[in-house]
Design a protein around this motif. Structure first.
Motif, mmCIF file in Angstrom:
data_model
loop_
_atom_site.group_PDB
_atom_site.id
_atom_site.type_symbol
_atom_site.label_atom_id
_atom_site.label_comp_id
_atom_site.label_asym_id
_atom_site.label_seq_id
_atom_site.Cartn_x
_atom_site.Cartn_y
_atom_site.Cartn_z
ATOM 1 N N ASP A 1 6.679 12.080 -21.326
ATOM 2 C CA ASP A 1 6.116 10.255 -22.453
ATOM 3 C C ASP A 1 6.934 8.927 -21.426
ATOM 4 N N VAL A 2 8.483 9.547 -21.701
ATOM 5 C CA VAL A 2 9.081 8.713 -21.783
ATOM 6 C C VAL A 2 9.844 9.012 -20.045
ATOM 7 N N SER A 3 9.777 9.217 -19.545
ATOM 8 C CA SER A 3 9.119 9.661 -18.042
ATOM 9 C C SER A 3 8.553 8.407 -17.080
ATOM 10 N N LEU A 4 7.280 8.437 -17.660
ATOM 11 C CA LEU A 4 6.134 7.976 -17.873
ATOM 12 C C LEU A 4 5.921 6.699 -17.528
ATOM 13 N N ALA A 5 6.914 5.934 -18.586
ATOM 14 C CA ALA A 5 7.397 4.549 -19.187
ATOM 15 C C ALA A 5 8.024 3.881 -17.803
ATOM 16 N N ALA A 6 9.002 4.978 -17.248
ATOM 17 C CA ALA A 6 10.604 4.865 -17.135
ATOM 18 C C ALA A 6 9.329 4.684 -15.517
ATOM 19 N N HIS A 7 9.196 5.313 -15.145
ATOM 20 C CA HIS A 7 8.422 5.565 -13.731
ATOM 21 C C HIS A 7 7.478 3.768 -13.329
ATOM 22 N N ALA A 8 6.309 3.377 -14.591
ATOM 23 C CA ALA A 8 5.858 2.115 -14.363
ATOM 24 C C ALA A 8 6.544 0.811 -13.914
ATOM 25 N N LEU A 9 7.748 1.041 -15.008
ATOM 26 C CA LEU A 9 9.292 0.454 -14.217
ATOM 27 C C LEU A 9 9.815 0.506 -12.941
ATOM 28 N N ASP A 10 10.035 1.695 -12.656
ATOM 29 C CA ASP A 10 10.722 1.618 -11.317
ATOM 30 C C ASP A 10 9.330 0.687 -10.121
ATOM 31 N N VAL A 11 7.830 0.959 -10.432
ATOM 32 C CA VAL A 11 7.252 -0.038 -9.981
ATOM 33 C C VAL A 11 7.339 -0.971 -10.010
ATOM 34 N N GLN A 12 7.401 -1.695 -11.534
ATOM 35 C CA GLN A 12 7.622 -3.084 -11.835
ATOM 36 C C GLN A 12 9.216 -3.590 -10.667
ATOM 37 N N LEU A 13 9.523 -2.763 -10.222
ATOM 38 C CA LEU A 13 11.253 -3.284 -10.094
ATOM 39 C C LEU A 13 10.989 -2.977 -8.864
ATOM 40 N N GLN A 14 10.760 -2.035 -7.977
ATOM 41 C CA GLN A 14 9.957 -2.262 -6.578
ATOM 42 C C GLN A 14 9.623 -3.450 -6.506
ATOM 43 N N LEU A 15 8.222 -3.536 -6.635
ATOM 44 C CA LEU A 15 7.649 -4.805 -7.067
ATOM 45 C C LEU A 15 8.199 -5.855 -6.928
ATOM 46 N N SER A 16 9.191 -5.942 -7.560
ATOM 47 C CA SER A 16 9.918 -7.085 -7.909
ATOM 48 C C SER A 16 11.112 -7.815 -6.306
ATOM 49 N N GLU A 17 11.571 -6.120 -5.892
ATOM 50 C CA GLU A 17 11.914 -6.115 -5.130
ATOM 51 C C GLU A 17 11.867 -6.856 -3.874
ATOM 52 N N ARG A 18 10.431 -6.334 -3.849
ATOM 53 C CA ARG A 18 9.877 -7.045 -2.411
ATOM 54 C C ARG A 18 9.393 -7.945 -2.509
ATOM 55 N N PHE B 1 13.844 -14.091 -8.660
ATOM 56 C CA PHE B 1 14.839 -14.005 -9.476
ATOM 57 C C PHE B 1 14.539 -13.069 -10.666
ATOM 58 N N ALA B 2 14.130 -14.116 -11.310
ATOM 59 C CA ALA B 2 13.535 -14.014 -12.863
ATOM 60 C C ALA B 2 12.737 -12.792 -13.211
ATOM 61 N N ASN B 3 11.784 -12.310 -12.080
ATOM 62 C CA ASN B 3 11.239 -11.540 -12.479
ATOM 63 C C ASN B 3 12.445 -10.025 -12.154
ATOM 64 N N ARG B 4 13.325 -10.398 -11.326
ATOM 65 C CA ARG B 4 13.598 -8.817 -10.466
ATOM 66 C C ARG B 4 14.738 -9.186 -11.240
ATOM 67 N N ASP B 5 15.418 -9.664 -12.631
ATOM 68 C CA ASP B 5 16.293 -9.488 -13.265
ATOM 69 C C ASP B 5 15.620 -8.953 -14.105
ATOM 70 N N ALA B 6 14.670 -9.246 -14.834
ATOM 71 C CA ALA B 6 14.092 -9.124 -16.045
ATOM 72 C C ALA B 6 13.610 -7.432 -15.988
ATOM 73 N N SER C 1 1.043 -1.388 0.178
ATOM 74 C CA SER C 1 0.389 -0.028 -0.172
ATOM 75 C C SER C 1 1.262 1.552 -0.019
ATOM 76 N N VAL C 2 1.610 1.176 1.049
ATOM 77 C CA VAL C 2 2.956 2.581 0.649
ATOM 78 C C VAL C 2 3.624 2.481 0.075
ATOM 79 N N ASP C 3 3.894 1.816 -0.741
ATOM 80 C CA ASP C 3 4.504 1.455 -2.812
ATOM 81 C C ASP C 3 3.478 2.908 -3.281
ATOM 82 N N ALA C 4 2.350 1.833 -3.409
ATOM 83 C CA ALA C 4 1.819 2.141 -4.200
ATOM 84 C C ALA C 4 1.090 3.587 -3.985
#
Length: 464
Positions: free
Chosen positions: A420-437, A370-375, A165-168
């Motif tokens: 637009d590129v920053s928004l796409a990078a932010h979405a990938l930041d969220v995915q990385l944060q979720l994969s790390e958790r 591990f696979a999701n975090r590496d991707a 929830s905090v991440d979201a």
């Protein structure tokens, strides 16, 4: 009336009085759904229980929220009640089995003795020793450990829900800031096109594209605001508070739950995997269930042998006092308890298969994490390069605009591309944060381990 009869009556009365005085008194505690709903609605952040878990800071950290969840979270309250029940049952298992008190009277109409009555008092005492008592005590201790593990699992689940929830909420705030910036850029684009239409340098149809772009940006902004509200609703549920209590809650920028630095060395990952396979509470719970099945099997084997009972007594027989002593045995079933033993062996085999299944599922979860975090790391690295390239293009466009070599529309296009590129990078930041958790959870590296689980887990591992 003979004195011996009076003495017997007084003894019986004293025993009965002692038994009834030792009884506990029942207390009625009815449940009112209306009162329960009202009490839940009155939970606030100003509660002393929650304030005691908070440091002197204006913003709430994730660790403080996890600590505050122990006040009102219903799942934690239920797990804590189950842990208390297991502890009480453990104390109950140590008690000696209940005795059977038998009071009897016999009347003889034509008895030649001085009294026509025979009165007797007897006790039936199970001889509590051997395998039956040992298995009962071990099973109660094992149940207490499993309850502690369940409490730890509940705390982990609540901590994970709070972390997500905090991440979201943080991700939604960042996305809203980017979308606000993009909406302002889209508005500048639309204003520039309107000015060109007024000057007769562009057709009115050129207004459709920036107008549609602005509407899409505003719709995405509304979606991000709804996502933040949904995340705050999940946070309120994890804290056991009404949604209104967390709508304006300020969260600290720091967060916990990230895994410690993981080296790509395969040997290091193997060590982490092995540690996780020993530290995951789900595996310890499955192992505890197997131990309970093992104890149940031992109990069925013990039931092959007679259960001894000692029966002392007191008899007043028409003027005579007798003190009989009997030793009885409860015999096993006619099949030698083989049917119950076979059922207990099948239950133990099932527990072993479930333990193996849990271990395989944990191993698969670790591989996937591990696979999701590496991707996610690889995708985020590419997004970083794209953002850097887009910003360099914006710098070049700004320089060309300042030199008069590029019009305002070209500069706005470069700004929109960066956004637009920053928004796409932010979405990938969220995915990385979720994969790390998810990786931290899979490897059991989260620091939000239940305090009650540590001593219970240590004692459990010592018995294996």
């Amino acid at each position: 009336m003979p004195d011996s009869l009076l003495n017997a009556r007084s003894k019986f009365s004293a025993v009965a009085l002692l038994m009834f005085n030792a009884c506990a008194h029942y207390q009625v505690r009815p449940i009112s759904l209306t009162a329960l709903t009202r009490m839940q609605a009155e939970h606030t952040l100003d509660s002393p229980c929650i304030n005691g878990a908070r440091a002197n800071a204006s913003a709430w950290s994730e660790a403080q929220l996890v600590s505050a969840a122990s006040c009102f979270n219903p799942e934690l309250a239920r797990a804590k009640a189950a842990l208390h029940l297991a502890q009480v049952n453990g104390d109950l298992a140590k008690q000696y089995p209940g005795l059977a008190l038998v009071l009897s009277a016999e009347y003889a109409r034509k008895a030649p003795e001085s009294s026509k009555w025979l009165r007797a008092l007897g006790l039936d005492l199970p001889l509590d020793f051997g395998a039956r008592r040992a298995v009962r005590l071990q099973a109660s201790a094992q149940t207490h450990v499993l309850s502690a593990l369940e409490y730890g699992l509940a705390q982990r689940a609540v901590a994970n829900q709070i972390g997500l929830s905090v991440d979201a909420i943080g991700a939604a705030n960042v996305e809203q800031a980017l979308l606000h910036e993009r909406a302002n850029q889209g508005l500048d684009w639309l204003t520039f096109v309107d000015q060109r239409i007024l000057e007769g340098q562009a057709a009115r149809t050129e207004r459709l594209k920036p107008q549609q772009d602005l509407l899409l940006t505003q719709a995405a902004l509304l979606h991000a605001q709804a996502a933040e509200r949904g995340a705050r609703s999940q946070l309120a549920s994890a804290l056991g508070l009404p949604l209104a209590q967390v709508l304006d809650l300020t969260l600290a920028a720091e967060r916990i739950g990230n895994p410690r630095p993981l080296t790509p060395d395969a040997r290091q990952n193997f060590k982490l995997r092995q540690a996780a396979l020993l530290a995951r509470p789900e595996l310890l719970r499955a192992l505890g269930q197997y131990q309970l099945a093992e104890l149940a099997l031992r109990l069925e084997f013990a039931k092959q042998y007679p259960e001894l009972r000692l029966s002392p007594g007191y008899i007043w027989e028409r003027g005579l006092v007798k003190l009989p002593l009997a030793l009885s045995a409860m015999l096993p079933p006619l099949d030698g308890n083989r049917g119950a033993i076979a059922a207990a062996e099948a239950a133990r085999a099932l527990a072993a298969r479930e333990l193996a299944l849990v271990q395989v599922n944990i191993s698969t979860e670790i591989d996937l994490a591990f696979a999701n975090r590496d991707a996610a790391l690889a995708a985020r690295a590419l997004a970083t390069q794209q953002v850097a390239l887009a910003k360099s293009e914006l710098s070049a466009a700004q320089a060309a605009f300042d030199a008069g070599e590029l019009d305002q529309l070209g500069r706005l296009s470069a700004e929109l591309h960066v956004n637009d590129v920053s928004l796409a990078a932010h979405a990938l930041d969220v995915q990385l944060q979720l994969s790390e958790r998810a990786l931290a959870t899979a490897l059991a590296l989260s620091p939000t381990i239940a305090p009650a689980i540590a001593p219970a887990t240590e004692s459990f591992m010592d018995t294996q």
